[in-house]
Write an enzyme that holds these catalytic residues in place. Sequence first.
Site, short mmCIF file in Angstrom:
data_model
loop_
_atom_site.label_atom_id
_atom_site.label_comp_id
_atom_site.label_asym_id
_atom_site.label_seq_id
_atom_site.Cartn_x
_atom_site.Cartn_y
_atom_site.Cartn_z
N THR A 121 -37.11 50.14 85.39
CA THR A 121 -37.16 51.59 85.24
C THR A 121 -38.60 52.06 85.16
O THR A 121 -39.35 51.62 84.28
CB THR A 121 -36.41 52.01 83.97
OG1 THR A 121 -35.11 51.44 84.06
CG2 THR A 121 -36.31 53.51 83.85
N CYS A 260 -33.15 50.46 76.56
CA CYS A 260 -33.24 51.46 77.63
C CYS A 260 -33.20 52.91 77.17
O CYS A 260 -34.16 53.64 77.37
CB CYS A 260 -32.16 51.20 78.67
SG CYS A 260 -32.51 49.72 79.62
C1 UDX Z 1 -36.39 45.43 82.42
C2 UDX Z 1 -37.42 46.57 82.46
O1 UDX Z 1 -38.38 46.35 81.50
C3 UDX Z 1 -36.89 47.90 82.12
O2 UDX Z 1 -37.75 48.86 82.61
C4 UDX Z 1 -35.58 48.16 82.70
O3 UDX Z 1 -35.11 49.41 82.31
C5 UDX Z 1 -34.67 47.07 82.31
O4 UDX Z 1 -35.20 45.90 82.87
P1 UDX Z 1 -35.55 43.56 80.75
O5 UDX Z 1 -35.05 42.76 81.88
O6 UDX Z 1 -34.62 43.81 79.62
O7 UDX Z 1 -36.08 45.02 81.14
O8 UDX Z 1 -36.96 43.01 80.28
P2 UDX Z 1 -37.35 41.66 79.55
O9 UDX Z 1 -36.14 41.01 79.00
O10 UDX Z 1 -38.51 42.01 78.71
O11 UDX Z 1 -37.83 40.74 80.76
C6 UDX Z 1 -39.00 40.91 81.50
C7 UDX Z 1 -39.45 39.54 82.00
O12 UDX Z 1 -40.58 39.70 82.87
C8 UDX Z 1 -39.86 38.56 80.91
O13 UDX Z 1 -39.16 37.34 81.05
C9 UDX Z 1 -41.36 38.36 81.15
O14 UDX Z 1 -41.83 37.06 80.80
C10 UDX Z 1 -41.48 38.62 82.62
N1 UDX Z 1 -42.84 39.00 83.09
C11 UDX Z 1 -43.53 40.00 82.47
C12 UDX Z 1 -43.38 38.36 84.19
O15 UDX Z 1 -42.77 37.47 84.77
N2 UDX Z 1 -44.62 38.75 84.62
C13 UDX Z 1 -45.34 39.72 84.02
O16 UDX Z 1 -46.46 40.02 84.44
C14 UDX Z 1 -44.78 40.36 82.90
C1 UDX Z 2 -28.03 51.32 79.62
C2 UDX Z 2 -27.40 52.02 80.85
O1 UDX Z 2 -26.03 52.39 80.52
C3 UDX Z 2 -27.43 51.12 82.07
O2 UDX Z 2 -26.94 51.82 83.21
C4 UDX Z 2 -28.85 50.58 82.34
O3 UDX Z 2 -29.68 51.62 82.82
C5 UDX Z 2 -29.43 49.96 81.08
O4 UDX Z 2 -29.33 50.88 79.97
P1 UDX Z 2 -27.32 49.47 77.85
O5 UDX Z 2 -28.46 50.02 77.06
O6 UDX Z 2 -27.26 48.01 78.12
O7 UDX Z 2 -27.22 50.19 79.27
O8 UDX Z 2 -25.94 49.85 77.11
P2 UDX Z 2 -25.04 51.16 77.01
O9 UDX Z 2 -23.63 50.73 77.14
O10 UDX Z 2 -25.49 52.23 77.91
O11 UDX Z 2 -25.27 51.61 75.48
C6 UDX Z 2 -26.51 52.10 75.02
C7 UDX Z 2 -26.42 52.54 73.58
O12 UDX Z 2 -25.59 53.69 73.46
C8 UDX Z 2 -25.82 51.51 72.62
O13 UDX Z 2 -26.56 51.49 71.42
C9 UDX Z 2 -24.42 52.00 72.37
O14 UDX Z 2 -23.92 51.62 71.11
C10 UDX Z 2 -24.62 53.51 72.43
N1 UDX Z 2 -23.40 54.26 72.78
C11 UDX Z 2 -22.84 54.10 74.00
C12 UDX Z 2 -22.83 55.13 71.86
O15 UDX Z 2 -23.34 55.30 70.73
N2 UDX Z 2 -21.72 55.85 72.22
C13 UDX Z 2 -21.13 55.72 73.45
O16 UDX Z 2 -20.13 56.39 73.71
C14 UDX Z 2 -21.71 54.82 74.38
#
Ligand code: UDX
Ligand code: UDX
Length: 433
Positions: A121, A260
Amino acid sequence: MKIAVVGTGYVGLVTGTCLADLGNEVVCVDIDEEKIKSLNKGIIPIYEPGLDGLVANNKKAGRLEFTSDLKKSIKECGVVFICVGTPPKENGEADLSYVENVARAIAEAMDSYKVIVEKSTVPVETGEKVARTIRAYNVHKADFDVVSNPEFLREGSAVNDFMHPDRVVIGCENERSRNVMKELYSPLNAPIIFTDIKSAEIIKHASNSFLAAKISFINAIANICELAGADIEKVSEGMGFDKRIGRSFLNAGIGYGGSCFPKDVDAFVRIAEKFGYDFRLLKAVQEINNAQRDNFMKKIEKALWVVKGKTIGVLGLAFKPNTDDMRLAPSIDIISQLQKEGAKIKAYDPEAMQKAGQIFNGITYCNSPYEAAAGSDALVILTEWKEFKELDLKRIKPLMKHPLIIDGRNIYNPEEMRKEGFVYISIGRKEVL
Ligand code: UDX
Ligand code: UDX
């Protein structure tokens, strides 16, 4: 197709594995060598239902590998997904330094046409900046296109969300990259929305912000229900049947957490500000979300009268069920506050206790919800795991010092709780005293 996925976090690992399962040859790359070593030994660093089996199958079939050699992976693959983290800076803006580093490394390594896909994102205009960076470091003068293909993967159901998406959004600006992306996603038989890159980037922030707004809206209505003596569950049901509104994301509770929504809403407020637009609606979404945790704390304080010296059993630590992810989990604020006020915490979560161990000090972790309830002055529910909905309440009650349950996720029926003899306090519904 040969695909490199850079960043094997929650998003990259699911994306890479699912793309391999669709028949592509995928190499997942990460800067974290320990993580790659573990993945090569078959150890999956996160809990995500269905993922471990899918990784194992695709590795065995020779379609999925893990490496920290970014340069080699770029040379060998035609499509490169950027899935590295975009964490928030102190002012709420996204920190794009990892994206920039990866863009630069891709540019220096590539020696033939590449489609470079932003999956993480990112703020609108990042596509342009990625393209500019790549042009600046493109030592072999290779052709390339940048594409925006935002992820919509919910943790806990990410594999299913990848394989059965409501839609796939692809922001691209020429026929060549559009055809590559179309071919890649055609096995999913999902609607594909093709847009320009900036619109795709905004679709992502707008979608997550809208969902967050839905949650804050229903939490605000829950507060009104409490004041008026109405029932939020009935209100959500009655609203949700209207197809224009929809029932999903109308669950009142302790506010949204995770990696997120909090970050994306903050980032979108900042993006709007930079363009000169004051996004007051989203600022209110943030405020309501933060207040929801304080409201919940007040419920606990009111029910216990004095928190100091009390033992509180906590059920659920992860920010939502079916994940071990603790990032910005509401449990962090709530437990820290309870500890500050002198409570003793006994906690249980089916998957998140290991990760919670890196965050909290002084908590007793339990092997079951029953162990957490034993000797507690109150049981506090912070995550709606299915296991908690199916608890044997008759067994729980005599274990507790007082039969008091404060439920931040509305998982029980108040009338049944009354019959079972509990004091039951939930969100947006009458208290059972
Ligand atoms: C990612 C994005 O951060 C976020 O913007 C999006 O909304 C959800 O996806 P996520 O997959 O949850 O989030 O991130 P994270 O679990 O922190 O994993 C990122 C990975 O990238 C890590 O394993 C890190 O080691 C790796 N990384 C980071 C690289 O390989 N190279 C880099 O330069 C920096
Ligand atoms: C979110 C987006 O939904 C997904 O599309 C992607 O962009 C990553 O971010 P995620 O954060 O994994 O997914 O979970 P999600 O199911 O969206 O829940 C997010 C938070 O909202 C949680 O803390 C959940 O408990 C809360 N939630 C969700 C509520 O409090 N009420 C609801 O009705 C739904």
